[in-house]
Design a protein around this motif. Structure first.
Motif, short mmCIF file in Angstrom:
data_model
loop_
_atom_site.label_atom_id
_atom_site.label_comp_id
_atom_site.label_asym_id
_atom_site.label_seq_id
_atom_site.Cartn_x
_atom_site.Cartn_y
_atom_site.Cartn_z
N LEU A 278 60.01 61.71 47.76
CA LEU A 278 59.19 60.76 47.01
C LEU A 278 58.91 61.26 45.59
O LEU A 278 58.88 60.48 44.65
CB LEU A 278 57.87 60.50 47.75
N GLY A 279 58.73 62.57 45.47
CA GLY A 279 58.49 63.13 44.14
C GLY A 279 59.76 63.44 43.38
O GLY A 279 59.75 63.66 42.16
N GLY A 280 60.88 63.48 44.12
CA GLY A 280 62.17 63.75 43.50
C GLY A 280 62.33 65.17 43.01
O GLY A 280 63.03 65.43 42.04
N TRP A 281 61.67 66.13 43.71
CA TRP A 281 61.80 67.53 43.28
C TRP A 281 62.07 68.42 44.48
O TRP A 281 61.99 68.00 45.63
CB TRP A 281 60.57 67.98 42.50
N PHE A 282 62.43 69.65 44.19
CA PHE A 282 62.88 70.60 45.21
C PHE A 282 62.01 71.86 45.17
O PHE A 282 61.40 72.19 44.15
CB PHE A 282 64.33 71.02 44.94
N ARG A 283 61.96 72.56 46.31
CA ARG A 283 61.32 73.87 46.35
C ARG A 283 62.05 74.77 47.33
O ARG A 283 62.79 74.29 48.20
CB ARG A 283 59.84 73.76 46.71
N ARG A 284 61.82 76.05 47.18
CA ARG A 284 62.48 77.01 48.06
C ARG A 284 61.96 76.86 49.48
O ARG A 284 60.84 76.41 49.71
CB ARG A 284 62.23 78.44 47.57
N VAL A 285 62.79 77.25 50.43
CA VAL A 285 62.42 77.15 51.83
C VAL A 285 61.24 78.06 52.12
O VAL A 285 61.08 79.13 51.52
CB VAL A 285 63.63 77.52 52.71
N LYS A 286 60.37 77.64 53.06
CA LYS A 286 59.16 78.41 53.38
C LYS A 286 59.41 79.43 54.49
O LYS A 286 58.52 79.70 55.29
CB LYS A 286 58.04 77.45 53.82
N ASP A 287 60.58 79.97 54.51
CA ASP A 287 60.96 80.96 55.52
C ASP A 287 61.25 82.26 54.78
O ASP A 287 62.31 82.40 54.16
CB ASP A 287 62.20 80.46 56.26
N PRO A 288 60.32 83.23 54.80
CA PRO A 288 60.51 84.44 53.99
C PRO A 288 61.74 85.25 54.36
O PRO A 288 62.37 85.85 53.50
CB PRO A 288 59.22 85.24 54.26
N ILE A 289 62.12 85.25 55.63
CA ILE A 289 63.32 85.99 56.06
C ILE A 289 64.58 85.30 55.54
O ILE A 289 65.49 85.95 55.01
CB ILE A 289 63.36 86.13 57.59
N LEU A 290 64.65 83.99 55.69
CA LEU A 290 65.81 83.24 55.19
C LEU A 290 65.91 83.38 53.68
O LEU A 290 67.01 83.55 53.13
CB LEU A 290 65.70 81.77 55.58
N LEU A 291 64.79 83.34 53.00
CA LEU A 291 64.79 83.47 51.53
C LEU A 291 65.32 84.84 51.11
O LEU A 291 66.13 84.96 50.18
CB LEU A 291 63.38 83.25 50.99
N GLU A 292 64.88 85.90 51.79
CA GLU A 292 65.37 87.24 51.48
C GLU A 292 66.86 87.35 51.80
O GLU A 292 67.62 87.96 51.05
CB GLU A 292 64.57 88.28 52.27
N PHE A 293 67.25 86.74 52.92
CA PHE A 293 68.67 86.75 53.28
C PHE A 293 69.51 86.09 52.19
O PHE A 293 70.58 86.60 51.82
CB PHE A 293 68.90 86.03 54.61
N LEU A 294 69.08 84.93 51.69
CA LEU A 294 69.85 84.21 50.68
C LEU A 294 70.05 85.05 49.42
O LEU A 294 71.11 84.98 48.77
CB LEU A 294 69.17 82.88 50.33
N LYS A 295 69.06 85.85 49.07
CA LYS A 295 69.19 86.72 47.90
C LYS A 295 70.24 87.81 48.16
O LYS A 295 71.06 88.11 47.30
CB LYS A 295 67.84 87.35 47.55
N ARG B 64 69.65 69.05 53.31
CA ARG B 64 69.97 68.44 54.61
C ARG B 64 70.24 69.51 55.66
O ARG B 64 70.09 69.26 56.86
CB ARG B 64 71.17 67.51 54.48
N GLY B 65 70.64 70.70 55.21
CA GLY B 65 70.85 71.81 56.14
C GLY B 65 69.66 72.73 56.24
O GLY B 65 69.76 73.84 56.78
N ASP B 66 68.51 72.29 55.71
CA ASP B 66 67.24 73.06 55.74
C ASP B 66 67.37 74.40 55.01
O ASP B 66 66.71 75.37 55.37
CB ASP B 66 66.78 73.29 57.17
N LEU B 67 68.21 74.44 53.98
CA LEU B 67 68.37 75.67 53.19
C LEU B 67 67.45 75.66 51.98
O LEU B 67 67.30 76.68 51.31
CB LEU B 67 69.83 75.84 52.76
N LEU B 68 66.86 74.54 51.68
CA LEU B 68 65.77 74.40 50.71
C LEU B 68 65.09 73.09 51.05
O LEU B 68 65.54 72.34 51.91
CB LEU B 68 66.28 74.45 49.26
N GLU B 69 63.99 72.79 50.37
CA GLU B 69 63.22 71.57 50.68
C GLU B 69 63.38 70.56 49.56
O GLU B 69 63.34 70.90 48.38
CB GLU B 69 61.74 71.90 50.87
N TYR B 70 63.54 69.30 49.95
CA TYR B 70 63.64 68.20 49.01
C TYR B 70 62.46 67.28 49.23
O TYR B 70 62.32 66.69 50.30
CB TYR B 70 64.96 67.46 49.21
N LEU B 71 61.58 67.18 48.25
CA LEU B 71 60.44 66.27 48.31
C LEU B 71 60.90 64.93 47.76
O LEU B 71 60.86 64.69 46.54
CB LEU B 71 59.24 66.82 47.53
#
Length: 596
Positions: A398-415, A389-396
């Motif tokens: 209808l499929g009921g599954w999750f994936r990492r955010v498509k923002d390479p800078i944010l993803l590197e920051f989170l690590k 809900r805070g756009d920190l990852l993606e929730y699909l």
């Protein structure tokens, strides 16, 4: 900026504001069309820091100062940003209706100081009475003041309903036009509003006299929870805002470098834009950081070092750390939210059938190993949904599954953030590790000039949609009818492995695909070999995507040899040398290639 009038101050300096003209014009014209009852309430959707708020502010300012306020077709612009602080119904209602009063009376009396002064209630009422003689609709003004008194004195049964519906009531009664620009709309779904705003917006947003334009910094909440279902479903026209194209990202990098007085060579500007994913905030932040460090962005290695500093301790760190910390503070019910967010950033599912999906079981196992807590899968899922809900990852959903955010800078920051804030590693050592890793990273761009031309080629295709271009630009005897719309335009796309299989630029419409190649080679003309490579790439595209038509195009800085020209003509390949390429750019009101 000092010479441009405003009632709501823009944040981005005019010197570096870049390429949002499409959205500025759309909302400006849509607002004016409200006078003719042709405008539908609209939501502007996009990731954080894409410039949505800046667009609304600039359009509101333009509407306030460029219209004749005495015209019967004048449209009153009103800007309001929903606070993220705790509020009760009456406090919100007071804030909302007084904000409306400032804009409404300020517009018709041409007194911007009613808005910019942010004056308190008694002062506001004093000035409204003072300027009453300049106000054209005395009866409506009395009604507005009556609504305000009702809220202030506690006589309104549901004060926030009264406030939310007043703009429409005013515009309906007098048949005038008002456009509400509502920012940070996602805050209406957060706990600090323990009263229903969205439910009472239904009637307000359906008004032909008072359309509502909304946006916010949590795309998932806006799209899925507010606009995508419930009382507001189907009542908004959607407009998406995305990252800057390679061309406009390059332009922003250049302007930002000039503004902050730091060297970013022409050839490095598109590389900087690409590394930042076309996100305007990241581009400006990296250039600003380079200026702070006194480090020219002279090559890819220097850029990587600056990025590492910014992600771990600079402007990007400050912005993203604030975003993540605020969101986690709202949902940290299980005291494991930080761990789950960090582990989701680390999780890389390479299984062919589930590529990209977060492996919840693996996150559960890591939590047990690192924290000694056996957390139920349902609890982990619940936390992941709240993080999405805070756009920190993606929730699909209808499929009921999750994936990492498509923002390479944010993803590197989170690590990085996870190592410091979750695992407790030393901040300086984490920064050193990232700088070291970035410094050793393989060079992604081996030909800077070629990539610069690719970026310009991409923008030519984007800017020429639904246009007819003279055949001269492409060494064609016939003029070129460009597709009505390209579904995507991508750089450096690889459909098959192997040498020569990376397509410099590919653009696809519903039935037509352009396959393009850039050869910035000076001192000699291009021969047949690159044209054969281009044909091979086009054959792969035809096999994989099965378009009705494929058009090949090559940029050859110094042109083609006579044999290559004959080969291009025989095989239907468009080609442009430097002169024709620059002429085409000028024709589309784009900047010519720089002299390198």
């Amino acid at each position: 900026m000092k010479n441009i009038p405003w009632v709501v101050k823009p944040i981005v300096p005019e010197e570096i504001y870049t390429d949002r003209e499409e959205f500025l014009e759309y909302f400006y014209k849509a607002a004016l069309e409200a006078a003719h009852r042709r405008t539908m309430s609209t939501v502007l959707l996009g990731q954080r820091r894409m410039g949505k708020t800046e667009i609304f502010k600039r359009v509101v300012n333009r509407l306030f100062f460029e219209q004749d306020h005495k015209s019967p077709h004048a449209v009153v612009p009103v800007y309001f940003s929903f606070p993220d602080t705790q509020m009760d119904s009456q406090s919100f209602a007071k804030k909302y209706i007084e904000n409306f009063m400032r804009y409404y009376v300020g517009f018709y009396t041409k007194k911007p100081e009613l808005i910019t002064g942010e004056i308190e209630t008694q002062e506001l009422l004093f000035f409204i009475e003072k300027y009453r003689k300049d106000y054209p609709f005395t009866d409506i003004l009395d009604l507005l003041l009556m609504k305000h008194r009702s809220i202030i004195k506690g006589n309104s049964v549901i004060p926030h309903q009264t406030a939310l519906e007043t703009p429409r009531r005013i515009s309906d009664i007098d048949d005038t036009s008002i456009v509400m620009f509502l920012d940070e709309f996602q805050n209406t779904r957060l706990p600090q509003y323990n009263f229903d705003i969205v439910g009472f917006m239904q009637e307000a947003v359906e008004s032909p006299t008072c359309p509502h334009f909304v946006t916010g910094s949590a795309m998932s909440i806006l799209a899925r929870e507010i606009i995508g279902r419930g009382s507001l479903f189907g009542r908004f026209h959607g407009h998406d805002i995305k990252s800057l194209s390679g061309y406009w990202g390059t332009e922003l990098a250049r302007k930002s470098a000039c503004y902050y007085k730091i060297e970013v060579p022409e050839t490095m500007a598109p590389v900087l834009s690409e590394k930042c994913g076309g996100n305007p905030f990241y581009i400006n932040a990296v250039v600003h950081q380079a200026a702070e460090l006194g480090q020219p962005v002279s090559n890819e290695k220097a850029l990587n070092k600056i990025l590492a500093v910014d992600i771990t301790s600079g402007f990007i760190w400050g912005e993203l750390n604030d975003q993540v910390t605020k969101w986690i503070s709202r949902i940290n019910e299980y005291n494991i939210t930080k761990w789950i967010l960090y582990l989701s950033a680390l999780d890389e599912n390479t299984e062919e059938e589930n590529r990209g999906r977060l492996n919840i079981e693996r996150i559960q196992q890591e939590l047990l190993k690192r924290e000694g807590k056996n957390v139920p899968l349902d609890t982990i899922r619940d936390v992941l949904i709240k993080l999405s809900r805070g756009d920190l990852l993606e929730y699909l959903e209808l499929g009921g599954w999750f994936r990492r955010v498509k923002d390479p800078i944010l993803l590197e920051f989170l690590k990085v953030w996870g190592r410091i804030e979750v695992e407790g590693h030393n901040h300086n050592l984490v920064q050193y590790d990232l700088e070291s890793r970035y410094g050793k990273a393989l060079k992604r761009f081996h030909e800077y000039k070629g990539y610069l031309a690719e970026v310009h080629m991409s923008q030519i295709l984007i800017s020429s949609q639904n246009k007819t271009l003279k055949g001269h630009y492409f060494n064609s005897e016939k003029d070129i009818e460009m597709p009505w719309r390209f579904i995507f335009v991508k750089n450096r796309m690889r459909l098959e492995s192997g040498k020569g299989r990376e397509i410099d630029v590919i653009a696809a419409s519903g039935s037509e695909i352009w396959v393009c190649q850039s050869k910035w080679v000076t001192g000699k003309k291009i021969g047949i070999a690159p044209l054969k490579d281009l044909i091979s790439q086009a054959e792969i595209v035809k096999k994989d995507l099965d378009p009705e038509k494929i058009q090949m195009w090559i940029f050859a800085h110094d042109g083609l040899t006579k044999q290559a020209q004959a080969f291009a003509e025989k095989n239907g390949i468009f080609w442009s040398k430097r002169q024709e390429f620059d002429e085409l750019l000028e024709h589309l009101s784009l900047r010519k290639l720089p002299d390198l």
